[in-house]
Design an enzyme around this catalytic site. Structure first.
Site, PDB file in Angstrom:
ATOM      1  N   TYR A 207      38.566  42.580  43.490  1.00 44.19           N
ATOM      2  CA  TYR A 207      38.336  43.634  42.445  1.00 44.19           C
ATOM      3  C   TYR A 207      37.018  44.228  42.538  1.00 44.19           C
ATOM      4  CZ  TYR A 207      39.463  46.360  38.212  1.00 44.19           C
ATOM      5  OH  TYR A 207      39.558  47.234  37.362  1.00 44.19           O
TER       6      TYR A 207
ATOM      7  N   LYS B 289      40.990  45.524  45.669  1.00 46.19           N
ATOM      8  CA  LYS B 289      41.131  46.920  44.903  1.00 46.19           C
ATOM      9  C   LYS B 289      40.089  47.603  44.458  1.00 46.19           C
ATOM     10  CE  LYS B 289      42.711  47.941  39.887  1.00 46.19           C
ATOM     11  NZ  LYS B 289      42.715  47.334  38.469  1.00 46.19           N
TER      12      LYS B 289
END
Length: 281
Positions: A135, A163
């Site tokens: 992330y 992500k």
């Protein structure tokens, strides 16, 4: 993509007034998300107010969602913290609770070097047998994952996705061209361009209330129907603007879910504060 799904929701954590977790709210929310087209549920991420959750609460949420979702959706547990040892412990607890995959945020506050980011991510990836989605959200962590770091991390057999909440499309395309990492858009306002550039899917806050339309958007891009994709995206713009640009996504999404009758309370934990007005969905 089978590791994580394609139409992922960054799920809010339903709470009662006063901050206790709401089991009835969680049950209704998960059924709503599954019914509207989510094939991946991120539990205990940023939108789930992860910094305010205890270890026991985090593992309990993962276990409850995994039991309810069964084989209808992948359950991705947010386990990243500013501390590697804590992140490893949460990763192992999530695995034991039934998570299908992990979401690992770049360590925040300490502002590590890229060597530190690399060592942190490798240590957590080595701690379980679960696939890992990195992330990258420098606006929250203070440190971006450099392209060279992402490319090196892609060599780990369990690090399989990113992500991306950085918003640098050229960088995303560059890493995509040099690795097998699956990219997921983590900025709802950029869902369409990321999909058009080759993203595998979305990790969406807006999907809490409009997963049917984010699923339609993904399908339209995949079949090459950009006209329909633009029309779907246009229909989502007012909702995205309201949820993501007029306050805190977690608080606004909860207000919208209350308006829809999905969860009973829009309560959040400090330092977030409840949205002052209901959010139309």
């Amino acid at each position: 993509m089978t590791d994580f799904g394609t139409n992922l929701v960054a799920m809010v954590t339903p709470m009662e007034p006063g901050g206790a977790l709401s089991e009835p709210g969680l049950t209704r929310l998960v059924e709503h998300l599954l019914a509207t087209g989510c094939d991946g549920i991120v539990v205990g991420g940023t939108t789930g107010e992860s910094p305010t959750l205890t270890d026991a609460e985090s593992a309990g949420l993962v276990g409850a969602v995994a039991a309810q979702a069964g084989n209808r959706a992948r359950v991705i547990a947010g386990v990243g913290t500013h501390d590697t040892a804590t992140s490893i412990r949460r990763a192992r607890e999530a695995e034991a609770a039934g998570a299908d995959a992990l979401l690992l945020v770049c360590p925040y506050y300490s502002r590590p070097t890229q060597d530190g980011v690399l060592a942190h991510c490798l240590a957590v990836a080595d701690a379980t047998e679960l696939p890992v989605m990195l992330y990258d959200v420098p606006a929250r962590t203070g440190v971006a994952m450099a392209p060279s770091t992402l490319i090196e991390l892609a060599g780990h057999p369990r690090i399989r996705a990113v992500k991306d909440a950085k918003g640098d499309l050229f960088e995303a395309m560059t890493v995509l061209s040099r690795t097998s990492l699956a990219y997921y858009c983590g900025i709802d306002g950029l869902n369409l361009p990321y999909l058009a550039c080759g993203a595998a899917g979305l990790v969406s806050v807006v999907a809490n209330v409009a997963a049917d339309r984010t699923a339609e958007l993904i399908r339209a891009v995949r079949r090459g129907d950009l006209g329909s994709a633009r029309a779907i995206n246009d229909s989502l713009l007012p909702l995205t603007d309201t949820l993501m640009r007029s306050g805190t996504g977690a608080a606004n999404a909860k207000a919208a879910l209350v308006e829809l009758g999905i969860i009973p309370s829009a309560s959040v934990r400090l330092p977030l504060v409840e949205a002052k007005t209901a959010v139309p969905a």
